[in-house]
Design a protein around this motif. Sequence first.
Motif, PDB file in Angstrom:
ATOM      1  N   GLY A 130      45.899  36.879  39.576  1.00  0.00           N
ATOM      2  CA  GLY A 130      45.849  35.881  40.404  1.00  0.00           C
ATOM      3  C   GLY A 130      44.156  36.934  40.853  1.00  0.00           C
ATOM      4  O   GLY A 130      43.334  36.491  41.252  1.00  0.00           O
ATOM      5  N   SER A 131      44.328  38.820  40.228  1.00  0.00           N
ATOM      6  CA  SER A 131      42.975  39.319  41.160  1.00  0.00           C
ATOM      7  C   SER A 131      41.742  38.377  40.245  1.00  0.00           C
ATOM      8  O   SER A 131      40.821  38.757  41.080  1.00  0.00           O
ATOM      9  CB  SER A 131      43.214  40.498  40.451  1.00  0.00           C
ATOM     10  OG  SER A 131      42.134  40.996  41.009  1.00  0.00           O
TER      11      SER A 131
ATOM     12  N   GLU B 277      41.351  35.702  39.027  1.00  0.00           N
ATOM     13  CA  GLU B 277      40.567  34.336  38.867  1.00  0.00           C
ATOM     14  C   GLU B 277      39.851  34.562  40.745  1.00  0.00           C
ATOM     15  O   GLU B 277      38.981  33.643  40.513  1.00  0.00           O
ATOM     16  CB  GLU B 277      42.015  33.473  38.628  1.00  0.00           C
ATOM     17  CG  GLU B 277      42.513  33.337  38.518  1.00  0.00           C
ATOM     18  CD  GLU B 277      43.959  34.485  37.894  1.00  0.00           C
ATOM     19  OE1 GLU B 277      43.569  35.210  37.702  1.00  0.00           O
ATOM     20  OE2 GLU B 277      44.865  33.281  37.157  1.00  0.00           O
ATOM     21  N   LYS B 278      40.074  35.130  41.403  1.00  0.00           N
ATOM     22  CA  LYS B 278      40.018  34.887  42.767  1.00  0.00           C
ATOM     23  C   LYS B 278      38.241  36.079  42.727  1.00  0.00           C
ATOM     24  O   LYS B 278      36.880  35.433  43.638  1.00  0.00           O
ATOM     25  CB  LYS B 278      40.647  36.350  43.619  1.00  0.00           C
ATOM     26  CG  LYS B 278      40.058  36.131  44.667  1.00  0.00           C
ATOM     27  CD  LYS B 278      41.109  37.491  45.541  1.00  0.00           C
ATOM     28  CE  LYS B 278      40.114  37.171  47.142  1.00  0.00           C
ATOM     29  NZ  LYS B 278      41.142  38.360  48.276  1.00  0.00           N
ATOM     30  N   ASP B 279      37.965  36.699  41.335  1.00  0.00           N
ATOM     31  CA  ASP B 279      36.491  37.441  41.784  1.00  0.00           C
ATOM     32  C   ASP B 279      35.343  36.782  40.517  1.00  0.00           C
ATOM     33  O   ASP B 279      34.491  37.186  40.719  1.00  0.00           O
ATOM     34  CB  ASP B 279      36.573  39.208  41.268  1.00  0.00           C
ATOM     35  CG  ASP B 279      37.292  39.752  41.752  1.00  0.00           C
ATOM     36  OD1 ASP B 279      37.277  39.596  43.378  1.00  0.00           O
ATOM     37  OD2 ASP B 279      37.488  41.037  42.044  1.00  0.00           O
TER      38      ASP B 279
END
Length: 320
Positions: free
Chosen positions: A237-238, A240-242
């Motif tokens: 998910g890292s 996708e967040k950025d």
Amino acid sequence: MASLSFFKLALLTPLLLLVLASSTSSVAQLARLQPKIGCQTQCGDVKVDYPFGIGKRCGRSEHFQLLCKRNDRGRFKTFIRGNTLYDLEVSSISVSEGLARIKNPVSWLCYNRTDGSVTFDYSGANLIQTPFWVSNTRNIFIVIGSNAFAYISLNGTNSGYTAGCVAQKFSKESMVKSSCSGIGCCYATIPIRSKSYAMSFSLLDSNFSSSYSICGYAVLTEVNRFRFSTSYLTTPGSFEKDIVNLSVVLDWTIGNEKCELAQRNITSYACVSSHSTCVDYHGLGYRCSCLHGYGGNPYILHGCQIIKDIQRSVPVPLSK
């Protein structure tokens, strides 16, 4: 003598009427190519300046018309018309720089450790019916994953082009912080003259069970704003967040011809402001620009103003 003067006037009158009619027609055409009063100039956070527009006859042509609509959260967002693959959300448009930014379409492939299945989604953009081009100097193709291969196919005015790279398998010891050097992350440059692109993703093997990364990503993004993080490989998910903060940069041209040809047709020539000039863009068309010392919008009448006058018109914040 009087009859001779009358004869000359009789000959000149049709010519004068033709010149006047032509002049009137040119003025009418010029007015038609200017934004009509009451056009929407803002959609959500995006400022929309002519030659772009929202709504009928608000842009220079239908190719410069943008859509303003609500997203799933009920917020107004700006979108490019004419794209046949996905709705491309616009995050900004610059008239002075001749560029725009859109939200990143991302291709991805993920492994499900529970049942061993693989899910994926491939993405791209089609800008053929728009004035936009994919900027080859401001974007880069990035692949993130473990032993993953992805490629991007681009189509321009004459031919297609394909580029790709392999993100090699990694271990915690092999990863280099903030370095997209081939271990877990690789990149490829793209060519000029691209009007559409599609990204495809594949794996060199399916041995995800022993890997820290269970997903792979392929994305075209602005090169100056991308910073690789090892968390993209180790923390689900890292990335996708950025990625929501990144964009694809598009160049755009006002017409398809060069300046020399465009200037011959006064009824369609776009650089209508005084103190504006025409600039050829890599053989793909032309743009308009305000002359040195002037700023503003060269696509509207009296749009280029002396820079000091523009600065004076900006309110000066009160000192505390």
